[in-house]
Design an enzyme around this catalytic site. Sequence first.
Site, PDB file in Angstrom:
ATOM      1  N   CYS A 246       9.617 -33.193  10.705  1.00 35.91           N
ATOM      2  CA  CYS A 246       9.462 -31.854  10.136  1.00 35.91           C
ATOM      3  C   CYS A 246       8.906 -31.926   8.714  1.00 35.91           C
ATOM      4  O   CYS A 246       8.542 -30.906   8.142  1.00 35.91           O
ATOM      5  CB  CYS A 246      10.776 -31.101  10.146  1.00 35.91           C
ATOM      6  SG  CYS A 246      12.046 -31.906   9.191  1.00 35.91           S
TER       7      CYS A 246
ATOM      8  N   ASP B  51      10.602 -32.735   6.052  1.00 32.24           N
ATOM      9  CA  ASP B  51      11.586 -32.369   5.044  1.00 32.24           C
ATOM     10  C   ASP B  51      12.157 -33.609   4.348  1.00 32.24           C
ATOM     11  O   ASP B  51      12.273 -34.672   4.955  1.00 32.24           O
ATOM     12  CB  ASP B  51      12.716 -31.560   5.678  1.00 32.24           C
ATOM     13  CG  ASP B  51      12.215 -30.199   6.153  1.00 32.24           C
ATOM     14  OD1 ASP B  51      11.078 -29.854   5.799  1.00 32.24           O
ATOM     15  OD2 ASP B  51      12.951 -29.504   6.859  1.00 32.24           O
TER      16      ASP B  51
ATOM     17  N   CYS C  33      14.293 -27.214   5.238  1.00 30.16           N
ATOM     18  CA  CYS C  33      14.659 -25.964   5.899  1.00 30.16           C
ATOM     19  C   CYS C  33      16.021 -25.472   5.417  1.00 30.16           C
ATOM     20  O   CYS C  33      16.762 -26.189   4.735  1.00 30.16           O
ATOM     21  CB  CYS C  33      14.685 -26.182   7.403  1.00 30.16           C
ATOM     22  SG  CYS C  33      16.097 -27.147   7.933  1.00 30.16           S
TER      23      CYS C  33
ATOM     24  N   CYS D 158      19.013 -31.723  11.173  1.00 31.26           N
ATOM     25  CA  CYS D 158      18.868 -31.433   9.737  1.00 31.26           C
ATOM     26  C   CYS D 158      20.083 -31.942   8.965  1.00 31.26           C
ATOM     27  O   CYS D 158      19.963 -32.381   7.814  1.00 31.26           O
ATOM     28  CB  CYS D 158      18.718 -29.939   9.500  1.00 31.26           C
ATOM     29  SG  CYS D 158      17.540 -29.152  10.609  1.00 31.26           S
TER      30      CYS D 158
HETATM   31 FE1  FES Z   1      13.564 -30.489   8.948  1.00 27.56          FE
HETATM   32 FE2  FES Z   1      15.675 -28.961   9.173  1.00 27.56          FE
HETATM   33  S1  FES Z   1      13.767 -28.714  10.163  1.00 27.56           S
HETATM   34  S2  FES Z   1      15.478 -30.778   8.083  1.00 27.56           S
END
Ligand code: FES
Length: 140
Positions: A33, A35, A59, A103
């Site tokens: 993602c 992140d 997120c 996450c």
């Molecule tokens: Fe990447 Fe939540 S979608 S940490």
Amino acid sequence: MYSEKVMDHFSNPRNVGEIENPSGVGTVGNAKCGDIMRIFLDIDENQIIRDCKFKTFGCGAAVATSSMATEMVMGKSVQEALEVTNVAVMEALDGLPPVKVHCSLLAEEAIHAALWDYAEKNGITIEGLEKPKADINDEE
Ligand code: FES
């Protein structure tokens, strides 16, 4: 979809920021993602976590779990901090939707990475702590 606690920690995240000259800092990403989460720890001479701050480029679920995780490790010994798993953090938040469970792994791994950094800097071993991953998808 999200519990009140998740919404609260997402809207009002606790302990956001950085610690200057931290005892340990850990950064973990999720390449899928994109992140990234960074956790800073200030640990006293008795190996008690006296401060913890985080920065999350991610997120809402990642922000909420980092916020809750920093609250949960504060005041704990480095050994006790290992018990703050992603499952424990999710329970404290009254759950996360299944697609958001990964996450919460960012928070757990970032804490482990920061503890690892602290242990390496001080030449100590924290029992049960394994070398953290830089990307939580490494072993999937
Ligand atoms: Fe990447 Fe939540 S979608 S940490």
